[in-house]
Every structure is written in structure tokens, then in C-alpha cells.
Write an enzyme that holds these catalytic residues in place. Structure first.
Site, PDB file in Angstrom:
ATOM      1  N   LYS A  47     -10.721  78.386 -47.811  1.00 23.93           N
ATOM      2  CA  LYS A  47     -10.081  78.952 -49.260  1.00 23.93           C
ATOM      3  C   LYS A  47      -9.098  78.613 -48.752  1.00 23.93           C
ATOM      4  CE  LYS A  47     -11.594  80.455 -51.905  1.00 23.93           C
ATOM      5  NZ  LYS A  47     -10.892  79.819 -54.051  1.00 23.93           N
ATOM      6  N   THR A  61      -8.878  84.057 -52.249  1.00 25.32           N
ATOM      7  CA  THR A  61      -9.282  85.742 -51.748  1.00 25.32           C
ATOM      8  C   THR A  61      -8.938  85.612 -50.465  1.00 25.32           C
ATOM      9  OG1 THR A  61     -11.763  86.081 -50.734  1.00 25.32           O
ATOM     10  CG2 THR A  61     -10.518  84.186 -49.598  1.00 25.32           C
ATOM     11  N   ASP A  62      -9.235  87.863 -50.521  1.00 23.62           N
ATOM     12  CA  ASP A  62      -8.028  88.350 -49.168  1.00 23.62           C
ATOM     13  C   ASP A  62      -8.775  88.142 -47.695  1.00 23.62           C
ATOM     14  OD1 ASP A  62     -10.629  89.958 -49.354  1.00 23.62           O
ATOM     15  OD2 ASP A  62      -9.675  91.443 -49.897  1.00 23.62           O
ATOM     16  N   GLU A  63     -10.235  87.605 -47.882  1.00 21.07           N
ATOM     17  CA  GLU A  63     -10.275  86.817 -46.623  1.00 21.07           C
ATOM     18  C   GLU A  63      -9.690  86.214 -45.802  1.00 21.07           C
ATOM     19  OE1 GLU A  63     -15.168  85.616 -46.665  1.00 21.07           O
ATOM     20  OE2 GLU A  63     -15.415  86.893 -48.081  1.00 21.07           O
ATOM     21  N   TYR A  87     -17.020  79.599 -44.395  1.00 17.36           N
ATOM     22  CA  TYR A  87     -16.112  79.875 -46.016  1.00 17.36           C
ATOM     23  C   TYR A  87     -14.118  80.006 -46.081  1.00 17.36           C
ATOM     24  CZ  TYR A  87     -14.838  82.170 -50.168  1.00 17.36           C
ATOM     25  OH  TYR A  87     -14.464  83.504 -51.194  1.00 17.36           O
TER      26      TYR A  87
HETATM   27  P1  NAD Z   1     -19.494  82.123 -58.253  1.00 20.86           P
HETATM   28  O1  NAD Z   1     -20.146  81.045 -56.630  1.00 20.86           O
HETATM   29  O2  NAD Z   1     -20.173  82.730 -59.207  1.00 20.86           O
HETATM   30  O3  NAD Z   1     -19.414  80.366 -58.801  1.00 20.86           O
HETATM   31  C1  NAD Z   1     -18.311  79.466 -58.742  1.00 20.86           C
HETATM   32  C2  NAD Z   1     -18.805  78.582 -59.538  1.00 20.86           C
HETATM   33  O4  NAD Z   1     -18.141  77.203 -59.783  1.00 20.86           O
HETATM   34  C3  NAD Z   1     -20.627  78.519 -59.886  1.00 20.86           C
HETATM   35  O5  NAD Z   1     -20.190  78.636 -61.613  1.00 20.86           O
HETATM   36  C4  NAD Z   1     -20.362  76.943 -59.609  1.00 20.86           C
HETATM   37  O6  NAD Z   1     -21.499  75.964 -60.621  1.00 20.86           O
HETATM   38  C5  NAD Z   1     -19.158  75.778 -59.612  1.00 20.86           C
HETATM   39  N1  NAD Z   1     -18.410  74.928 -59.373  1.00 20.86           N
HETATM   40  C6  NAD Z   1     -18.908  74.899 -57.647  1.00 20.86           C
HETATM   41  N2  NAD Z   1     -18.524  73.703 -56.803  1.00 20.86           N
HETATM   42  C7  NAD Z   1     -17.639  73.581 -57.981  1.00 20.86           C
HETATM   43  C8  NAD Z   1     -17.439  71.211 -58.332  1.00 20.86           C
HETATM   44  N3  NAD Z   1     -17.371  71.100 -56.829  1.00 20.86           N
HETATM   45  N4  NAD Z   1     -16.869  70.963 -59.114  1.00 20.86           N
HETATM   46  C9  NAD Z   1     -17.173  72.769 -60.491  1.00 20.86           C
HETATM   47  N5  NAD Z   1     -17.503  73.367 -60.161  1.00 20.86           N
HETATM   48  C10 NAD Z   1     -18.283  73.786 -59.459  1.00 20.86           C
HETATM   49  O7  NAD Z   1     -18.207  82.442 -57.448  1.00 20.86           O
HETATM   50  P2  NAD Z   1     -17.164  83.323 -57.792  1.00 20.86           P
HETATM   51  O8  NAD Z   1     -17.791  84.834 -57.083  1.00 20.86           O
HETATM   52  O9  NAD Z   1     -16.733  84.187 -59.240  1.00 20.86           O
HETATM   53  O10 NAD Z   1     -15.732  83.395 -56.925  1.00 20.86           O
HETATM   54  C11 NAD Z   1     -14.958  82.514 -57.922  1.00 20.86           C
HETATM   55  C12 NAD Z   1     -13.789  82.207 -57.226  1.00 20.86           C
HETATM   56  O11 NAD Z   1     -13.366  83.385 -57.836  1.00 20.86           O
HETATM   57  C13 NAD Z   1     -13.971  81.289 -56.066  1.00 20.86           C
HETATM   58  O12 NAD Z   1     -12.503  79.940 -56.094  1.00 20.86           O
HETATM   59  C14 NAD Z   1     -13.820  82.740 -55.468  1.00 20.86           C
HETATM   60  O13 NAD Z   1     -13.115  82.105 -53.760  1.00 20.86           O
HETATM   61  C15 NAD Z   1     -12.513  83.723 -55.869  1.00 20.86           C
HETATM   62  N6  NAD Z   1     -12.506  84.826 -54.905  1.00 20.86           N
HETATM   63  C16 NAD Z   1     -14.504  85.352 -54.706  1.00 20.86           C
HETATM   64  C17 NAD Z   1     -14.502  86.750 -54.836  1.00 20.86           C
HETATM   65  C18 NAD Z   1     -15.210  87.578 -55.164  1.00 20.86           C
HETATM   66  O14 NAD Z   1     -15.965  89.127 -54.796  1.00 20.86           O
HETATM   67  N7  NAD Z   1     -16.414  87.150 -55.145  1.00 20.86           N
HETATM   68  C19 NAD Z   1     -13.576  87.367 -54.561  1.00 20.86           C
HETATM   69  C20 NAD Z   1     -11.967  87.246 -54.287  1.00 20.86           C
HETATM   70  C21 NAD Z   1     -11.831  85.559 -54.811  1.00 20.86           C
HETATM   71  O1  DAU Z   2     -13.296  89.430 -49.834  1.00 16.59           O
HETATM   72  C1  DAU Z   2     -13.482  88.779 -51.202  1.00 16.59           C
HETATM   73  C2  DAU Z   2     -14.794  88.333 -50.816  1.00 16.59           C
HETATM   74  O2  DAU Z   2     -15.556  88.612 -50.832  1.00 16.59           O
HETATM   75  C3  DAU Z   2     -15.009  86.725 -51.313  1.00 16.59           C
HETATM   76  O3  DAU Z   2     -14.091  86.077 -51.170  1.00 16.59           O
HETATM   77  C4  DAU Z   2     -15.921  86.023 -51.693  1.00 16.59           C
HETATM   78  O4  DAU Z   2     -16.616  84.827 -52.434  1.00 16.59           O
HETATM   79  C5  DAU Z   2     -17.556  86.834 -51.799  1.00 16.59           C
HETATM   80  O5  DAU Z   2     -18.417  86.711 -52.155  1.00 16.59           O
HETATM   81  C6  DAU Z   2     -17.051  88.069 -50.982  1.00 16.59           C
HETATM   82  O6  DAU Z   2     -17.700  87.749 -49.858  1.00 16.59           O
HETATM   83  P1  DAU Z   2     -17.731  89.082 -48.344  1.00 16.59           P
HETATM   84  O7  DAU Z   2     -18.870  88.450 -47.652  1.00 16.59           O
HETATM   85  O8  DAU Z   2     -17.728  90.476 -48.228  1.00 16.59           O
HETATM   86  O9  DAU Z   2     -19.339  89.556 -49.931  1.00 16.59           O
HETATM   87  P2  DAU Z   2     -21.097  89.869 -49.951  1.00 16.59           P
HETATM   88  O10 DAU Z   2     -21.263  90.097 -51.118  1.00 16.59           O
HETATM   89  O11 DAU Z   2     -21.806  88.396 -49.095  1.00 16.59           O
HETATM   90  O12 DAU Z   2     -21.253  90.384 -48.297  1.00 16.59           O
HETATM   91  C7  DAU Z   2     -20.346  91.950 -48.428  1.00 16.59           C
HETATM   92  C8  DAU Z   2     -20.598  92.788 -47.579  1.00 16.59           C
HETATM   93  O13 DAU Z   2     -22.122  93.213 -47.188  1.00 16.59           O
HETATM   94  C9  DAU Z   2     -20.785  92.201 -46.255  1.00 16.59           C
HETATM   95  O14 DAU Z   2     -19.918  93.073 -45.229  1.00 16.59           O
HETATM   96  C10 DAU Z   2     -21.911  91.967 -45.368  1.00 16.59           C
HETATM   97  C11 DAU Z   2     -22.735  93.406 -46.565  1.00 16.59           C
HETATM   98  N1  DAU Z   2     -23.779  92.474 -46.778  1.00 16.59           N
HETATM   99  C12 DAU Z   2     -24.367  91.682 -47.495  1.00 16.59           C
HETATM  100  C13 DAU Z   2     -25.632  90.848 -48.629  1.00 16.59           C
HETATM  101  C14 DAU Z   2     -25.734  89.681 -48.804  1.00 16.59           C
HETATM  102  C15 DAU Z   2     -24.887  93.349 -46.180  1.00 16.59           C
HETATM  103  O15 DAU Z   2     -25.065  94.327 -45.409  1.00 16.59           O
HETATM  104  N2  DAU Z   2     -26.992  93.011 -46.998  1.00 16.59           N
HETATM  105  C16 DAU Z   2     -26.476  91.908 -47.983  1.00 16.59           C
HETATM  106  O16 DAU Z   2     -27.655  91.621 -48.303  1.00 16.59           O
END
Ligand code: NAD
Ligand code: DAU
Length: 331
Positions: free
Chosen positions: A151, A120-122, A147
Site C-alpha cells: 500500500k 491506509t494509516d498502516e 500488505y
Molecule cells: P476487501 O478485501 O473487503 O475488498 C477488496 C475488493 O477488491 C474485493 O471486492 C476484491 O474482489 C477486489 N479486488 C481484489 N483484487 C482485485 C483486482 N486485482 N482487480 C479488481 N478487484 C480486485 O477490502 P476493504 O477492507 O474493503 O479495503 C478496501 C480498500 O480500503 C483497500 O485499498 C484497503 O487498503 C483500504 N483500507 C481498508 C481499511 C480497513 O479497515 N478495511 C482501512 C483503510 C484503508
Molecule cells: O488500519 C487500517 C487497516 O485496518 C487496513 O489497512 C487493513 O486493510 C485492515 O484489514 C485493518 O488492518 P488490521 O490488521 O488492523 O485489521 P484486522 O481486522 O486484521 O485486525 C485488527 C486487530 O485485531 C489487529 O491488532 C489484529 C487483531 N486480531 C485480528 C484477528 C483477525 C485479533 O486479535 N484476533 C483476530 O482474530
């Protein structure tokens, strides 16, 4: 290729599995623990001769060993992914994101398996709102939350296993994804499903925080490109120039759903809330020739709203518990 995809029943992992089935001839084994965030229904309809599902934990070294024996390449999505949960209870984030990644890297080392690590960019922390800078592959690591720090730790493990043990790995760090199959705990699906349920959307603090949005299918095409053409040991940033403030996104969702743009509530801010993320993806674009296909955020968001309207059976079982969790935090 025979791909092993960890976390393939989660949001981005399941989008990747759909993308692989549609655009390649590869077969996929999904390894997923089906935590609260995993959902087998996200893989419904995929051909059983192309996609096999194994329920299991990435910290289970014996299972991981067995699955690596049958894989040509591994794409590692499995993680605890939600910042708000990590503030509530960090422990699962250490187990899955650190120990889980370590367990996979040890198997990759033994088997010589090509390994792609999803991150992630975080890991880079945040940027000021008025700073023209964007993250690049050389930005120093500076994570803010439990988190993002786990990562960051997992990325550093991958780099160490490349350098010390010759593991054939690449890393990608992507910005915020949106699209189908995203859990209702996350910002965009939470607000869409709130509006469908007649609940006012909830904005943390003033809503000035900026996220850099990319459609999950564009993330998938970028990962496939890196798997096919990426240089071993390299990191690639993935982004689609989608910077928007949270307030703008909530107002756009309300407008697209036929509601007044100001029909939302301000709620308690997130502790340590990162201000702004922004990705410079020129390395991926110029070296590997990747480009996003969903250039239009508004169009992608409208399609995502339609998906949640059409798939209430998929998200409804998680909605009440998610809102109860937030209500307990004043959010
Ligand atoms: P998500 O929470 O929707 O999915 C995570 C999946 O991993 C789930 O299906 C869960 O059951 C599985 N999991 C969790 N713990 C496990 C374990 N111990 N063993 C096997 N499976 C397990 O997450 P996501 O949003 O799809 O993110 C997927 C990946 O992408 C992560 O590595 C996250 O850091 C990265 N990422 C997410 C975002 C975003 O915007 N959501 C952006 C950049 C990177
Ligand atoms: O940047 C990549 C990341 O993006 C991933 O690594 C994470 O897995 C993914 O969850 C996401 O992280 P954020 O914390 O940015 O996403 P989230 O959807 O939780 O929140 C997005 C923004 O919205 C953040 O600034 C918090 C805000 N927010 C979130 C929720 C759930 C609100 O204002 N209201 C809300 O109800």
C-alpha cells in the site's frame, strides 16, 4: 458524474457505492475481480440504472482503458487487504496493490481522469502505546507487513504520477473500518460471528494492541468530500478518534451479545504485529469541513452486531474456510 469504483464489491467499496446512491445523483460502474473478498450480494438491491457491475481485474490494461473512457472520476478501493494473508502469501499483494494501481494510473494519465486513491494509516508503521503522538500527513512512511508495504508503494506511485505526469489525483489514508459487509476474516466480524456460532473469540497475544475505529459510512462521506473539494496532489488522513485496545473491543462485543466479558481465548500473536494506530484528521476537518456522524463506537458496534445477526446468509459461506485457515496458524 460517472464514477468508476474499483473494488466496489468489497467491504469499504460496497459501503461507498451504497453511500453514493443514497446521497448523490452520480452513476457508478463497479470494477471488481470478485476474489474471495468480493461479494456481489453486497450490492444487492441497488438500482440498475445507477449501478453497473463489471467483473474484471485492475491489472487488465485493455479493460481498464475501456472503462476509463466512460468515467469522469475513479475511486480506487481494489486491493488485497488482509495482513494475515500477506504474511502467508505476499505475491497477490504485489500484483494487485502495486501493478494494479500502476495500470490504473497509466489510464488516468492517458485520459486526464480525476483519480482518488484509497489507502491506509498502516503505511506509517505503528506508534508506542504510551506515546501521545498520532499520525499526520507528514509522518514518515515506515510500513511493517507485506500488505502495508505494497500500500505504501502504491501511494508513492500516485505521488510520482501527480508530479511527473500531472495526473489529477488525491490520496486518503484511513484508520480501521467497521460496519456491514466486512469479510469474516477481519477482527470485529470474526468475533461477532464466532459468538453467533458458539465459538470463543480469539485475541492475538495479550490484546493490548490499539486500533483507531471508524464506521465505514464515515469513511465514505470523507472520500466523497475529498472527491468534491480536495486539492489535487494532496493527502488527507481520515479518522474518527476511535482508539480502543483489541481486548476492550472483544470484551465489548461479548457484553453487547449477552456473554461474560472474559469468554475469549488468547491465541498466537501476528508476526510483526503493529502496536498502535492513531489518526489526527484535523487537516480534513479544518480544510474541507468534514466531520464523522458515527461518534458513538458502542452504538455503531451494536448496529453492526445486529447486521451480522440478520445477514447470516451473507457471511456463512465464508466462515468455515476462514476458521480453518486460522486454525492452521494456531490462531
Ligand atoms: P476487501 O478485501 O473487503 O475488498 C477488496 C475488493 O477488491 C474485493 O471486492 C476484491 O474482489 C477486489 N479486488 C481484489 N483484487 C482485485 C483486482 N486485482 N482487480 C479488481 N478487484 C480486485 O477490502 P476493504 O477492507 O474493503 O479495503 C478496501 C480498500 O480500503 C483497500 O485499498 C484497503 O487498503 C483500504 N483500507 C481498508 C481499511 C480497513 O479497515 N478495511 C482501512 C483503510 C484503508
Ligand atoms: O488500519 C487500517 C487497516 O485496518 C487496513 O489497512 C487493513 O486493510 C485492515 O484489514 C485493518 O488492518 P488490521 O490488521 O488492523 O485489521 P484486522 O481486522 O486484521 O485486525 C485488527 C486487530 O485485531 C489487529 O491488532 C489484529 C487483531 N486480531 C485480528 C484477528 C483477525 C485479533 O486479535 N484476533 C483476530 O482474530
Amino acid at each position: 458524474m460517472r464514477l468508476l469504483v474499483t473494488g466496489g464489491a468489497g467491504f469499504i467499496g460496497s459501503n461507498f457505492v451504497h453511500h453514493i446512491v443514497e446521497h448523490t445523483d452520480h452513476t457508478v460502474t463497479v470494477l471488481d475481480a470478485l476474489t474471495y473478498a468480493g461479494n456481489r450480494a453486497s450490492l444487492a438491491g441497488l438500482p440498475s440504472e445507477r449501478v453497473r457491475f463489471v467483473r474484471g481485474d485492475i491489472t487488465d490494461a485493455a479493460l481498464v482503458e475501456e472503462l476509463f473512457a466512460g468515467a469522469d472520476a475513479v475511486v480506487h478501493y481494489a486491493a488485497e487487504s488482509h495482513n494475515d494473508n500477506s504474511l502467508d502469501d505476499p505475491r497477490p499483494f504485489l500484483d494487485t496493490n502495486i501493478i494494479g494501481t500502476y495500470t490504473l494510473l497509466e489510464a488516468a494519465r492517458r485520459h486526464g481522469t480525476r483519480f482518488h486513491h484509497i489507502s491506509t494509516d498502516e503505511v506509517y508503521g505503528d506508534l508506542e502505546l504510551d506515546d501521545p503522538a498520532r499520525f499526520t500527513e507528514t509522518t514518515p512512511y515506515n510500513p511493517s507487513s507485506p500488505y502495508s508495504s505494497t500500500k505504501a508503494g502504491s501511494d508513492l506511485l500516485v505521488r510520482a504520477w501527480v508530479r511527473s505526469f500531472g495526473v489529477r489525483a488525491t490520496i486518503s489514508n484511513c484508520s480501521n473500518n467497521y460496519g456491514p459487509y466486512q469479510h469474516v476474516e477481519k477482527f470485529i466480524p470474526r468475533q461477532i460471528t464466532n459468538v453467533i456460532r458458539g465459538i470463543r473469540p480469539k485475541l492475538y497475544g495479550a490484546g493490548a494492541n490499539v486500533r483507531d475505529w471508524i464506521h465505514a459510512d464515515d469513511h465514505s462521506s470523507a472520500v466523497l468530500t475529498i472527491l468534491e473539494k480536495g486539492r489535487i496532489g494532496e493527502t488527507y488522513l481520515i479518522g474518527a478518534d476511535g482508539e480502543r485496545s483489541n481486548r476492550d473491543v472483544v470484551e465489548l462485543i461479548l457484553t453487547l451479545m449477552g456473554q461474560p466479558a472474559d469468554a475469549y481465548d488468547h491465541v498466537a500473536d501476528r508476526a510483526g504485529h503493529d502496536l498502535r494506530y492513531a489518526i489526527d484528521s484535523s487537516k480534513l476537518r479544518s480544510e474541507l469541513g468534514w466531520a464523522p456522524r458515527f461518534g458513538d463506537f458502542e452504538g455503531g458496534l451494536a448496529a453492526t452486531i445486529d447486521w451480522y445477526r440478520d445477514n447470516e446468509d451473507w457471511w456463512a459461506p465464508a466462515k468455515d474456510a476462514t476458521e480453518a485457515f486460522y486454525a492452521g496458524k494456531g490462531q
